[in-house]
Design a protein around this motif. Structure first.
Motif, PDB file in Angstrom:
ATOM      1  N   SER A   1      -3.919   8.220  -1.442  1.00 34.68           N
ATOM      2  CA  SER A   1      -3.833   6.853  -0.748  1.00 34.68           C
ATOM      3  C   SER A   1      -4.678   5.962  -1.719  1.00 34.68           C
ATOM      4  O   SER A   1      -5.410   6.516  -2.440  1.00 34.68           O
ATOM      5  CB  SER A   1      -4.227   6.836   0.766  1.00 34.68           C
ATOM      6  OG  SER A   1      -5.579   7.141   0.612  1.00 34.68           O
TER       7      SER A   1
ATOM      8  N   SER B   1       1.351   5.450  -0.079  1.00 32.59           N
ATOM      9  CA  SER B   1       0.628   6.811   0.045  1.00 32.59           C
ATOM     10  C   SER B   1       1.532   7.681  -0.478  1.00 32.59           C
ATOM     11  O   SER B   1       2.951   7.723  -0.042  1.00 32.59           O
ATOM     12  CB  SER B   1       0.212   7.021   1.548  1.00 32.59           C
ATOM     13  OG  SER B   1      -0.801   6.096   1.770  1.00 32.59           O
TER      14      SER B   1
ATOM     15  N   SER C   1      -1.999  14.814   0.018  1.00 31.97           N
ATOM     16  CA  SER C   1      -1.994  13.227   0.116  1.00 31.97           C
ATOM     17  C   SER C   1      -3.060  12.339  -0.658  1.00 31.97           C
ATOM     18  O   SER C   1      -3.898  12.993  -0.983  1.00 31.97           O
ATOM     19  CB  SER C   1      -2.190  12.855   1.592  1.00 31.97           C
ATOM     20  OG  SER C   1      -3.375  13.142   1.794  1.00 31.97           O
TER      21      SER C   1
ATOM     22  N   SER D   1       0.914  -1.081  -0.078  1.00 29.44           N
ATOM     23  CA  SER D   1       0.110  -0.284  -0.091  1.00 29.44           C
ATOM     24  C   SER D   1       0.930   0.956   0.254  1.00 29.44           C
ATOM     25  O   SER D   1       1.575   1.341   0.866  1.00 29.44           O
ATOM     26  CB  SER D   1      -0.764  -0.036   1.296  1.00 29.44           C
ATOM     27  OG  SER D   1      -1.633   1.059   1.207  1.00 29.44           O
TER      28      SER D   1
END
Length: 983
Positions: free
Chosen positions: A364, A316, A362, A314
């Motif tokens: 994600s 970000s 940001s 994952s």
């Protein structure tokens, strides 16, 4: 020989430097030029980011950061609130201002400060800075003002340069077609006034802190049709810790002998070491940024894994966007993540910013599912796998044009910090010893403490050689105790898979919190932001320490934690690496900092020899004689005298080499001359360092981390090191290398219990099991006769573990000193590992725990190795072959012991000519070896072909009982590919 008379010790490392692929978009501003010249160069500071600049536009930002507002009468439009860039966020719009710099002391400059940055100001008589960045003293040495500063006692010649201000000046041109121009200063030591084209853009009340960073908007001040003039007036650090106040620069503490170098007040017992300029100047890089209305700063990717599974990953993505215009802007942030052989990940997001706004963005997987990587190539430490890197490109687009672009490399990995179940330190605290996991696998840390050059000289060749030796040794972590110099070293660690620990420096300014002024308080917090923004994208950076010997007080620590959370720090974090504080993070710092006998490391009796240690080693390491002659004048080589002390550390006894002298005298006998002394010193260093690293491999259950104090030297010195300033490897280097082999066999010196039984361990530091191996141990008397043999049953050893293979009782009938030969063989009888030990019939014994002193070698009973002097001579026959394989010169050295005697502690060197200097840097697979009667040993060496150009190389060998021999090196054969190696 003086250093200036010698060839650069890393001259043969061109190949390693070229491993850093050039980025054609990264350029250098050529000062004084009529146009911007773009030259390919190594991308610098990838993933590096720096602290928010001071703003006289956004007062709120200033208040939050605690940064003083500049004089309202100064050019307010020249100062921006944008968060500063990392220079190495490779960008076509960020170029280094590297050329044309000159310096001079401010007391030599007539006229006003304003005039220094004006066009007609004459600087032709100033000292040219031949390489930037550079501290004041580095520039002056490069220009020949001071010569051979590291030779003899020459370092005291410059005097108190730190008591003067110093001007740095250059010119630069800006590319046309951009809206916003800014100057980025990665690091100024210690404070500065900054002028551009006659305009003061910052004052020394704002530009403060060696580890702070700054960016200033100069859009309204630059000349777009001609040269621009930049002048920086640097004020060195002035405060003396202990005299009332401090300034948050750096300290070399006891790494220099403060009796001679720095500040020394015997009456007050106040000591503070530093070079004559206190490392003042533009010690980090300066950049020009040229962008559209929107600039991108601080790109960063956090990565997470669903452990124990290692996929999917994952990701970000973070960055800061700044609107430099006076109107709202809407555009698109476009991103790409790429890696050769992998499908490129693309994403975008529409962003709106108010006028003069800066905000963090940001992205994600929740909003951008493409950021979930199903089959990632993970970043691994080099001993476990490939250090795989991905590449992030971010662009801000509006109206069909690119306003700014930033690029970084990053690695996909997960760092986890843990504590073990060891409860053997009740006086320190509970919770067990600190350790790490990398991608879910326990990571036994066997590292060393790295230092840059004393003058912070920027030298990529030295960096390449340091990393080459780090991997040759088998070390799996480096520690920086502050002294975070140029970013290229961290980039190299990223590429080569060498994990790194960093943190604030001990003992000096950074831990004298009671002396901090209001300025120090905000400088500390701003500096932490600057350093973490710089470090956080480097996959090699796995651990940050908020304190070293000390633990910051509550208010400081709380703010540190807030900043670390704010910056999305994804790595391990400790608040102190010492055990003598109000809380314990699982790491102790009790040394020792002097030589200890080998058995010490295997005995569970002494706390500093187990657990997790941030530093332990020897502050009194004697380099080989060849190196000693390069910094100690010939008439001062013997007996030991003040010239030796000048190059020693500062702690009592360390500063006179009292401990190493006592160790060699007690254990090996009286030294008649400097040659005898340095030879014995290699023996002592070898056995101490080897035993320490061995014990941290055999006893994983309660030994999780050791950092040797230190890896290398900041200048030619007796202070702790595994290899010296000239890259000469001594006994400690090859002792460490032997212990750090992936497969090894280890003897414990009868260290435990009643000391009547020894243990022999089979050690497997590989990721695969070791199957069907046998271990044997043989004892030999001094005359080479074999007295004892024992063999184990067939063994299997799990990955990253050890197993007891044999136990050995005390053997009667041995000479006063005897040899222990341990071997591990596979099912075919081939030797996988061999280790030879020398041991006295009289045991070393430190005595009770209370006698274990971290700064002094105190033994209740000394082992007696003096019988080694009486060994009969052995005779060796030597031959060599030489070939080039995949761009490397590989030398095979064959040694045959044509005698009935052991050939003990034989050092082989490839030298530049008949009895000349050793070719350095160089790698040997083993050295200081023992060859048994009528046996053959093969050594292999690797060096760069360019190191052999124009010389007649030879072999030189010498042992403890083998006279020096010189043999011509065999001529090099035809080139071969790696697959055709003759090894």
């Amino acid at each position: 020989m003086c250093e200036s008379e010698m060839e650069h010790p890393t001259a043969g490392l061109a190949r390693h430097l070229n491993e850093s692929s050039s980025n054609p978009r990264m350029g250098v501003i050529c000062a004084g030029a009529d146009k911007l010249r773009e030259t390919p160069s190594v991308p610098r500071g990838q993933g590096e980011v720096t602290l928010s600049a001071i703003s006289c536009i956004k007062i709120l930002t200033i208040i939050i950061l605690g940064i003083a507002v500049p004089n309202a009468g100064a050019q307010p439009s020249s100062l921006t609130s944008s968060i500063i860039a990392s220079p190495g966020d490779w960008s076509p719009d960020v170029v280094e201002i590297a050329d044309g710099w000159r310096i001079i002391s401010a007391d030599q400059v007539p006229g006003s400060d304003e005039s220094v940055s004006q066009q007609n100001f004459d600087v032709t008589h100033w000292y040219p800075a031949r390489h930037m960045p550079a501290t004041v003293l580095q520039v002056l040495q490069d220009d020949g003002v001071y010569k051979d500063l590291y030779y003899g006692m020459n370092l005291i010649v410059p005097g108190e340069l730190w008591k003067k201000d110093w001007w740095y000046r250059t010119t630069f041109v800006v590319p046309e077609g951009h809206e916003a121009y800014s100057l980025i200063f990665k690091g100024i030591d210690y404070r500065a006034d900054i002028w551009v084209n006659g305009n003061k853009i910052a004052e020394k009340s704002q530009v403060v802190g060696m580890y702070n960073s700054f960016e200033f908007d100069i859009s309204k001040l630059v000349h777009k049709d001609g040269p621009n003039f930049l002048a920086v007036k640097v004020t060195p650090e002035q405060a003396i810790p202990g005299e009332g106040t401090v300034e948050l620069g750096d300290t070399w503490h006891d790494w220099l002998n403060w009796k001679y170098i720095g500040f020394h007040d015997r009456r007050k017992n106040l000591n503070f070491s530093f070079p004559p300029d206190r490392n003042a100047g533009l010690w980090k890089r300066v950049y020009l940024s040229s962008t559209g209305a929107i600039s991108i700063r601080n790109p960063y990717v956090t990565t997470d894994l669903p452990l124990p599974a290692i996929a999917p990953a994952s990701l970000s993505v973070f960055c800061d966007l700044s609107n430099h215009s006076d109107k709202p802007v809407t555009g698109t942030l476009v991103g790409e993540i790429s890696r050769p052989g992998k499908k490129t990940i693309q994403f975008k997001q529409t962003i709106s910013l108010f006028r003069n706004e800066t905000k963090e963005i940001s992205l994600s997987p929740e909003n951008h599912p493409e950021l979930l990587v199903r089959d990632p190539d993970l970043w691994w430490p080099y001993r476990w796998g490939a250090a795989n890197l991905y590449h992030l490109t971010l662009r801000f687009e509006m109206n069909g044009e690119v306003s700014d672009e930033q690029n970084i490399n990053f690695g996909i990995r997960r760092i986890t910090q843990l504590r073990d179940s060891d409860a053997s330190f009740p006086d320190i605290g509970t919770g067990g010893n600190f350790y790490l996991q990398v991608n879910g696998k326990d990571y036994l840390i066997r590292g060393a403490v790295y230092t840059p050059d004393l003058l912070f000289k920027n030298d990529p060749q030295r960096d390449a050689a340091v990393m080459l030796y780090t991997q040759d040794l088998g070390l799996n972590m480096l520690r920086w105790e502050l002294k975070i110099a140029d970013d290229t070293m961290l980039e190299r660690a990223d590429r080569e898979g060498v994990p790194v620990m960093l943190g604030w420096m001990c003992c000096g300014q950074w831990e004298q919190w009671s002396s901090w002024t209001a300025e120090d308080q905000w400088v500390a917090r701003s500096s932490l932001r600057a350093r973490l923004r710089e470090l956080r994208s480097h996959p090699a950076v796995v651990l940050w320490a908020n304190g070293s010997d000390g633990l910051p007080p509550g208010p400081v620590l709380n703010d540190y934690h807030s900043i670390e959370k704010e910056l999305h720090w994804q790595n391990a974090l400790v608040d102190t690496v010492s055990h003598v504080n109000r809380t314990w993070n699982g790491i102790h710092m009790a040394g020792p900092y002097v030589w200890h006998p080998p058995y010490y490391w295997f005995s569970d009796k002494y706390g500093p020899a187990r657990g997790s240690s941030a530093e332990e080693g020897d502050n009194e390491v004697i380099p080989p004689l060849e190196s000693l002659k390069k910094f100690i004048p010939a008439d001062k080589l013997w007996p030991i005298n003040e010239y030796w002390y000048f190059h020693s550390g500062a702690i009592d006894d360390n500063n006179t080499l009292a401990d190493v002298r006592r160790v060699l005298e007690k254990r090996y006998g009286h030294s008649n001359d400097v040659e005898d002394f340095t030879k014995k010193a290699q023996l002592a260093s070898y056995e101490d360092v080897r035993a320490k690293y061995e014990a941290y491999a055999t006893h994983w259950s309660n030994r999780k981390m050791t950092m040797n104090w230190m890896l290398n030297n900041h200048w030619p010195s007796f202070f702790g090191h595994l290899f010296d300033y000239y890259f000469k490897q001594g006994g400690g280097y090859f002792g460490a290398k032997k212990a750090l082999q992936p497969v090894s066999v280890v003897w414990d010196y009868y260290a435990t219990g009643k000391r009547d039984t020894a243990y022999v361990y089979a050690v497997n530091q590989q990721s695969n099991s070791l199957e069907n191996v046998k271990v044997s141990v043989r004892f030999y008397n001094l005359d080479g006769t074999k007295k004892y043999l024992s063999e184990s049953k067939i063994l299997s050893v799990r990955p990253n573990s050890s197993a007891v293979a044999l136990t050995v009782p005390r053997i009667p009938g041995l000479t006063a000193v005897y040899f222990v030969r341990c071997q591990m063989t596979d099912s075919s009888g081939s030797v996988l590992a061999e280790t030879v030990y020398w041991q006295s019939q009289t045991d070393d014994d430190i005595g009770p725990v209370t006698n274990d002193d971290q700064f002094a070698t105190k033994l209740a009973q000394w082992g007696d190795m003096s019988a080694l002097k009486g060994m009969l001579s052995a005779r060796l026959l030597v031959s060599s072959s030489c070939e080039e394989v995949s761009g490397q010169t590989r030398v095979k050295i064959t040694l045959f012991n044509d005698s009935n005697q052991l050939a003990f502690f034989v050092r082989t060197e490839i030298i530049k000519g008949p009895d000349s200097e050793e070719i350095l840097p160089i790698r040997y697979d083993d050295n200081y070896i023992t060859i048994f009667p009528h046996e053959t040993r093969v050594q292999n060496a690797i060096l760069d072909p360019s190191q052999l150009t124009g010389i007649n190389p030879a072999l030189r060998l010498e042992g403890y009982n083998v006279k020096k021999q010189l043999t011509p090196l065999a001529e090099q054969s035809k080139k071969k590919s790696a697959g055709a190696s003759s090894r």
